[in-house]
Design an enzyme around this catalytic site. Sequence first.
Site, short mmCIF file in Angstrom:
data_model
loop_
_atom_site.label_atom_id
_atom_site.label_comp_id
_atom_site.label_asym_id
_atom_site.label_seq_id
_atom_site.Cartn_x
_atom_site.Cartn_y
_atom_site.Cartn_z
N SER A 103 0.86 -1.18 0.00
CA SER A 103 0.00 0.00 0.00
C SER A 103 0.89 1.23 0.00
O SER A 103 2.04 1.18 0.45
CB SER A 103 -0.93 0.01 1.22
N SER A 104 0.36 2.32 -0.52
CA SER A 104 1.18 3.53 -0.62
C SER A 104 0.29 4.75 -0.77
O SER A 104 -0.92 4.63 -1.01
CB SER A 104 2.08 3.44 -1.86
N ALA A 105 0.92 5.91 -0.62
CA ALA A 105 0.30 7.15 -1.10
C ALA A 105 0.87 7.30 -2.50
O ALA A 105 2.09 7.42 -2.67
CB ALA A 105 0.70 8.31 -0.21
#
Length: 377
Positions: A103-105
């Site tokens: 997951s990431s921005a």
Amino acid sequence: MTSTQSRESGLAAAARLASLLDEQGYITDLRVREAMARIERHRYLPDRVWLDDDSADGGYAPLDRACEPERWWEAAYGNVPVVTQLDDGRDERLDPHWATPTSSASLPSTVAQMACAAALEVGMETLEIGPATGINLSLIAELVGQEHVVGIEIDAGLAERCRAALAATGYTNVTVVTGDGELGYTPRAKYHRIVSTASAMTIPYAWVAQSHEGGRIICPFQTTLCSQGMVALTVRDGTAAGQFCLPLRFMLLRGQRARHRFDELFTDDAWEATRVHRIDAAPALLSDWDARFAAGLRLPGVHHGQRGEGQWLASENAWAYWDDRHVYQWGPQALFDAAREAVESWEKAGKPEMTRYGLTVADSGQRFWLDEPDNLW
Ligand SMILES: C[S@@+](CC[C@H](N)C(=O)[O-])C[C@H]1O[C@@H](n2cnc3c(N)ncnc32)[C@H](O)[C@@H]1O
């Protein structure tokens, strides 16, 4: 603290980032620029994030807000992807060098480009698949209005964090549900826009079925051979069609992650049973990204890699291996031949770039085309 953070407010930093992206040509819609300037990204990020580890051979390096507040702030408002979870959050003590980001921005310039491609207007019912931090969801909310936005996140912990971040930043009317976004989200269908921030190898038909006539689906797309390409599909008469428009890279939808089986299938027995032919030199085959993209559309489920002096291709039940003298093929599919044929077709077609290809998603499945939906690839 003499950091940038001590001098700059979140809104000032957001405005700085929005101007930068605008100057660099990533923003084609003034409303997107204005909305991005209102998103205080640091309020959505966890205190520990991971950045590309430039000092090592790939992998990620942790960055803790408490230890390096200035770098953390720069990452929050820089045009860099910020990883927020590794290995589905299983164990953060693992060496990040070997971990898989889950997951990431997303990269701000990509977020801006996707928002522009979505052409979001006030009142459009919009579903985001994979809201993660909530940064993109708040941007969508700025553009269509909070009550029109739903995010569906498969990871319950991330969904909870996302809800908390949105509540803390004033987006209290945005809905975030936990669930598998590949199924869409029927309680709020139909949608004018579906924006996925996880990439797909197969666009789920549920998204088409849950779209309004004329609605748009924006999704990063990849094949097992090539991880680039965003599609913008328009829905008409129960079918979605559109062209690939941007080179970009995202994490895959959880249910579409694929691992190659080369190591399992490349056994001594298989090696004994290979079909071998001589070649004069190692073919360049997949070194061109457009060739790789085009071949990937033809060879779903086929992975590529390097081993020693050679390269391999592998599917569920076949592999090919070649160096600069020989090609070895094993299993029911002749994968080297199939890849060479796909690349030759691409060459005969005039070496088209990714943006000349398109995709149609129907109830019966997805098909790829070149220039026109009738010209199947
Ligand atoms: C690249 S991140 C999204 C970035 C996010 N939009 C942001 O700006 O922070 C991809 C997210 O998709 C989620 N995801 C993966 N597969 C999913 C699925 N089938 N349904 C919903 N979410 C999914 C992951 O858990 C991850 O949080």
